[in-house]
Design a protein around this motif. Structure first.
Motif, short mmCIF file in Angstrom:
data_model
loop_
_atom_site.label_atom_id
_atom_site.label_comp_id
_atom_site.label_asym_id
_atom_site.label_seq_id
_atom_site.Cartn_x
_atom_site.Cartn_y
_atom_site.Cartn_z
N ALA A 1 27.69 25.49 -68.44
CA ALA A 1 26.92 25.39 -67.20
C ALA A 1 27.53 24.38 -66.24
O ALA A 1 27.59 24.62 -65.03
CB ALA A 1 25.47 25.03 -67.50
N THR A 2 28.01 23.26 -66.75
CA THR A 2 28.63 22.26 -65.87
C THR A 2 29.91 22.80 -65.26
O THR A 2 30.16 22.63 -64.06
CB THR A 2 28.91 20.97 -66.66
N ARG A 3 30.71 23.47 -66.07
CA ARG A 3 31.94 24.07 -65.54
C ARG A 3 31.63 25.16 -64.53
O ARG A 3 32.33 25.31 -63.52
CB ARG A 3 32.79 24.61 -66.68
N CYS A 4 30.57 25.91 -64.77
CA CYS A 4 30.15 26.95 -63.82
C CYS A 4 29.75 26.31 -62.49
O CYS A 4 30.18 26.79 -61.43
CB CYS A 4 28.98 27.75 -64.39
N ALA A 5 28.97 25.25 -62.54
CA ALA A 5 28.55 24.58 -61.31
C ALA A 5 29.75 24.00 -60.57
O ALA A 5 29.82 24.08 -59.33
CB ALA A 5 27.54 23.48 -61.63
N ARG A 6 30.69 23.45 -61.32
CA ARG A 6 31.90 22.91 -60.68
C ARG A 6 32.68 24.03 -59.99
O ARG A 6 33.13 23.88 -58.85
CB ARG A 6 32.77 22.21 -61.71
N GLU A 7 32.84 25.16 -60.65
CA GLU A 7 33.57 26.29 -60.05
C GLU A 7 32.82 26.85 -58.85
O GLU A 7 33.44 27.26 -57.87
CB GLU A 7 33.82 27.38 -61.10
N LEU A 8 31.49 26.90 -58.92
CA LEU A 8 30.71 27.36 -57.76
C LEU A 8 30.89 26.42 -56.57
O LEU A 8 30.97 26.87 -55.42
CB LEU A 8 29.22 27.47 -58.11
N SER A 9 30.98 25.12 -56.84
CA SER A 9 31.18 24.17 -55.74
C SER A 9 32.55 24.34 -55.08
O SER A 9 32.73 23.98 -53.93
CB SER A 9 30.99 22.74 -56.22
#
Length: 105
Positions: free
Chosen positions: A25-33
């Protein structure tokens, strides 16, 4: 992390060597940003769809607010549909977990 901090990691993964439903989830949020949508989807499809749904709902609400319309989407769920939704959510969570086991190992 940018300032030198370390992520605590996933205790479930550390014990079982199997990703939990929150892994990525953290990596997903980073990629979305960074607007890397395909990478975000691969890391955590569930969070990706929650983000996209929230974005669509926000745009939908802003549209009605700007237009001044009182007509809004109303969702009514009866008893039999709620059981189908429950089974569907459980099945989607299982498929999501299988996806994570494949991509996050």
């Amino acid at each position: 992390f940018q300032w030198g901090g370390n992520s605590p990691g996933c205790l479930f993964y550390r014990i079982t060597s199997i990703p939990c439903l929150g892994c990525g989830a953290t990596r997903c949020a980073r990629e979305l940003s960074h607007l890397n949508f395909w990478s975000a989807f691969k890391y955590h499809p569930g969070l990706f769809f929650i983000f996209i749904s929230g974005l669509v709902w926000t745009l939908y609400s802003i549209g009605f607010w700007i237009c001044g319309s009182s007509l809004r989407l109303r969702v009514i769920i009866d008893e039999s549909a709620s059981k189908v939704i429950f089974v569907t959510v459980f099945f989607v969570a299982f498929i999501h977990w299988v996806w994570q086991c494949y991509y996050l190992r």
